[in-house]
Design a protein around this motif. Structure first.
Motif, PDB file in Angstrom:
ATOM      1  N   LEU A  40      -4.342  -5.613 -13.108  1.00 15.78           N
ATOM      2  CA  LEU A  40      -3.653  -4.400 -13.555  1.00 15.78           C
ATOM      3  C   LEU A  40      -3.829  -3.274 -12.527  1.00 15.78           C
ATOM      4  O   LEU A  40      -2.861  -2.604 -12.155  1.00 15.78           O
ATOM      5  N   LEU A  41      -5.049  -3.082 -12.036  1.00 23.16           N
ATOM      6  CA  LEU A  41      -5.304  -2.039 -11.035  1.00 23.16           C
ATOM      7  C   LEU A  41      -4.604  -2.341  -9.710  1.00 23.16           C
ATOM      8  O   LEU A  41      -4.084  -1.422  -9.061  1.00 23.16           O
ATOM      9  N   ALA A  42      -4.588  -3.613  -9.304  1.00 20.63           N
ATOM     10  CA  ALA A  42      -3.893  -3.981  -8.056  1.00 20.63           C
ATOM     11  C   ALA A  42      -2.405  -3.678  -8.167  1.00 20.63           C
ATOM     12  O   ALA A  42      -1.791  -3.178  -7.222  1.00 20.63           O
ATOM     13  N   ALA A  44      -1.026  -1.392 -10.158  1.00 17.89           N
ATOM     14  CA  ALA A  44      -0.843   0.064 -10.178  1.00 17.89           C
ATOM     15  C   ALA A  44      -0.961   0.640  -8.766  1.00 17.89           C
ATOM     16  O   ALA A  44      -0.153   1.484  -8.358  1.00 17.89           O
ATOM     17  N   TYR A  45      -1.960   0.168  -7.998  1.00 22.18           N
ATOM     18  CA  TYR A  45      -2.102   0.672  -6.639  1.00 22.18           C
ATOM     19  C   TYR A  45      -0.908   0.276  -5.771  1.00 22.18           C
ATOM     20  O   TYR A  45      -0.419   1.078  -4.979  1.00 22.18           O
ATOM     21  N   THR A  46      -0.448  -0.957  -5.925  1.00 23.22           N
ATOM     22  CA  THR A  46       0.698  -1.401  -5.127  1.00 23.22           C
ATOM     23  C   THR A  46       1.916  -0.527  -5.402  1.00 23.22           C
ATOM     24  O   THR A  46       2.657  -0.176  -4.482  1.00 23.22           O
ATOM     25  N   ALA A  47       2.109  -0.173  -6.666  1.00 22.83           N
ATOM     26  CA  ALA A  47       3.264   0.653  -7.028  1.00 22.83           C
ATOM     27  C   ALA A  47       3.186   2.054  -6.419  1.00 22.83           C
ATOM     28  O   ALA A  47       4.205   2.612  -6.013  1.00 22.83           O
ATOM     29  N   ILE A  48       1.991   2.617  -6.333  1.00 24.41           N
ATOM     30  CA  ILE A  48       1.862   3.982  -5.789  1.00 24.41           C
ATOM     31  C   ILE A  48       1.508   4.002  -4.307  1.00 24.41           C
ATOM     32  O   ILE A  48       1.493   5.071  -3.691  1.00 24.41           O
ATOM     33  N   SER A  49       1.248   2.843  -3.710  1.00 24.40           N
ATOM     34  CA  SER A  49       0.798   2.800  -2.315  1.00 24.40           C
ATOM     35  C   SER A  49       1.769   3.428  -1.310  1.00 24.40           C
ATOM     36  O   SER A  49       1.296   4.001  -0.317  1.00 24.40           O
ATOM     37  N   PRO A  50       3.086   3.382  -1.510  1.00 28.77           N
ATOM     38  CA  PRO A  50       3.937   4.057  -0.526  1.00 28.77           C
ATOM     39  C   PRO A  50       3.653   5.557  -0.421  1.00 28.77           C
ATOM     40  O   PRO A  50       3.794   6.142   0.662  1.00 28.77           O
ATOM     41  N   TRP A  51       3.224   6.165  -1.487  1.00 34.98           N
ATOM     42  CA  TRP A  51       2.929   7.592  -1.461  1.00 34.98           C
ATOM     43  C   TRP A  51       1.493   7.855  -1.057  1.00 34.98           C
ATOM     44  O   TRP A  51       1.199   8.902  -0.507  1.00 34.98           O
ATOM     45  N   VAL A  52       0.614   6.909  -1.281  1.00 34.45           N
ATOM     46  CA  VAL A  52      -0.787   7.059  -0.870  1.00 34.45           C
ATOM     47  C   VAL A  52      -0.905   6.902   0.639  1.00 34.45           C
ATOM     48  O   VAL A  52      -1.598   7.661   1.303  1.00 34.45           O
ATOM     49  N   VAL A  53      -0.210   5.912   1.195  1.00 33.72           N
ATOM     50  CA  VAL A  53      -0.280   5.629   2.624  1.00 33.72           C
ATOM     51  C   VAL A  53       0.792   6.404   3.400  1.00 33.72           C
ATOM     52  O   VAL A  53       0.833   6.367   4.614  1.00 33.72           O
ATOM     53  N   VAL A  73       3.377  -6.796 -11.059  1.00 33.64           N
ATOM     54  CA  VAL A  73       1.980  -7.240 -11.125  1.00 33.64           C
ATOM     55  C   VAL A  73       1.231  -6.460 -12.195  1.00 33.64           C
ATOM     56  O   VAL A  73       0.446  -7.026 -12.965  1.00 33.64           O
ATOM     57  N   GLY A  74       1.483  -5.165 -12.272  1.00 32.34           N
ATOM     58  CA  GLY A  74       0.825  -4.346 -13.295  1.00 32.34           C
ATOM     59  C   GLY A  74       1.195  -4.772 -14.709  1.00 32.34           C
ATOM     60  O   GLY A  74       0.343  -4.828 -15.600  1.00 32.34           O
ATOM     61  N   LEU A  75       2.473  -5.092 -14.918  1.00 30.19           N
ATOM     62  CA  LEU A  75       2.894  -5.551 -16.248  1.00 30.19           C
ATOM     63  C   LEU A  75       2.284  -6.903 -16.601  1.00 30.19           C
ATOM     64  O   LEU A  75       1.910  -7.137 -17.753  1.00 30.19           O
ATOM     65  N   ILE A  76       2.168  -7.783 -15.613  1.00 33.17           N
ATOM     66  CA  ILE A  76       1.500  -9.060 -15.871  1.00 33.17           C
ATOM     67  C   ILE A  76       0.032  -8.821 -16.208  1.00 33.17           C
ATOM     68  O   ILE A  76      -0.512  -9.418 -17.140  1.00 33.17           O
ATOM     69  N   ILE A 119       1.353  -2.042   7.436  1.00 33.24           N
ATOM     70  CA  ILE A 119       1.023  -3.465   7.546  1.00 33.24           C
ATOM     71  C   ILE A 119      -0.368  -3.725   6.979  1.00 33.24           C
ATOM     72  O   ILE A 119      -0.571  -4.655   6.195  1.00 33.24           O
ATOM     73  N   TRP A 120      -1.354  -2.905   7.362  1.00 38.21           N
ATOM     74  CA  TRP A 120      -2.706  -3.087   6.849  1.00 38.21           C
ATOM     75  C   TRP A 120      -2.757  -2.927   5.335  1.00 38.21           C
ATOM     76  O   TRP A 120      -3.426  -3.700   4.642  1.00 38.21           O
ATOM     77  N   ASN A 121      -2.066  -1.929   4.830  1.00 38.94           N
ATOM     78  CA  ASN A 121      -2.049  -1.699   3.383  1.00 38.94           C
ATOM     79  C   ASN A 121      -1.511  -2.924   2.650  1.00 38.94           C
ATOM     80  O   ASN A 121      -2.132  -3.426   1.717  1.00 38.94           O
ATOM     81  N   ASN A 122      -0.357  -3.409   3.066  1.00 42.39           N
ATOM     82  CA  ASN A 122       0.256  -4.539   2.374  1.00 42.39           C
ATOM     83  C   ASN A 122      -0.534  -5.831   2.556  1.00 42.39           C
ATOM     84  O   ASN A 122      -0.591  -6.651   1.637  1.00 42.39           O
ATOM     85  N   CYS A 123      -1.140  -6.022   3.715  1.00 48.55           N
ATOM     86  CA  CYS A 123      -1.942  -7.234   3.927  1.00 48.55           C
ATOM     87  C   CYS A 123      -3.174  -7.244   3.033  1.00 48.55           C
ATOM     88  O   CYS A 123      -3.485  -8.257   2.409  1.00 48.55           O
ATOM     89  N   VAL A 124      -3.867  -6.129   2.953  1.00 47.64           N
ATOM     90  CA  VAL A 124      -5.067  -6.069   2.114  1.00 47.64           C
ATOM     91  C   VAL A 124      -4.696  -6.192   0.642  1.00 47.64           C
ATOM     92  O   VAL A 124      -5.288  -6.990  -0.098  1.00 47.64           O
ATOM     93  N   VAL A 125      -3.709  -5.418   0.211  1.00 44.28           N
ATOM     94  CA  VAL A 125      -3.301  -5.472  -1.202  1.00 44.28           C
ATOM     95  C   VAL A 125      -2.724  -6.848  -1.547  1.00 44.28           C
ATOM     96  O   VAL A 125      -2.999  -7.394  -2.614  1.00 44.28           O
TER      97      VAL A 125
END
Length: 152
Positions: A40-42, A44-53, A73-76, A119-125
């Motif tokens: 759930l947290l992954a 949520a972070y993926t959804a907001i990551s474009p604005w975080v990064v 992913v969050g809904l799952i 790239i780093w953000n998406n690879c780690v997430v």
């Protein structure tokens, strides 16, 4: 002549109760609860990551991609948390979504490439999401695997 009608279908199968009990036991374990919450947290972070990064303006297609995949992913993860008995078999979907997050910076932005932070953000997430999906699948396999009786 009247024949007694036997109920048909898997709903009356004698092993169904045992399978449900094992599923409930596994779904309520501490490790399952932790994995569900982390999925759930992954998401949520993926959804907001474009604005975080800060790549929402530079890469609009990747922003939409991360938002959609993150919400999925969050809904799952939310479904796994709220109704694990119904959603446990859907946990395998998290793995390909994690792999997609890994490769999406190159696929979605093929023409002009993505920045190193993106790239780093998406690879780690993506790696974390795929590993969490594998862990959730491992719990599912543990539930559905039949025990073989050992002979003494």
């Amino acid at each position: 002549m009247s024949y007694a009608r036997q109920p048909s279908g898997m709903g009356t199968h004698p092993e169904l109760a045992e399978m449900r009990e094992r599923l409930e036991r596994t779904a309520s374990s501490g490790s399952a609860i932790a994995i569900e919450g982390l999925i759930l947290l992954a998401g949520a972070y993926t959804a907001i990551s474009p604005w975080v990064v800060h790549f929402s303006g530079a890469e609009p297609n990747l922003t939409i991609n991360n938002l959609i995949v993150g919400i999925t992913v969050g809904l799952i993860g939310l479904g796994l948390t709220l109704a694990p008995d119904r959603m446990f078999r859907l946990a395998w979907v998290v793995v390909p979504l994690g792999v997609w997050l890994l490769i999406s910076p190159w696929v979605v932005t093929a023409a002009h490439g993505a920045g190193a932070g993106i790239i780093w953000n998406n690879c780690v997430v993506g790696a974390v999401t795929a590993l969490l999906g594998l862990a959730a699948m491992g719990l599912t396999i543990g539930v559905t695997r039949r025990r073989t009786p050992t002979t003494a």
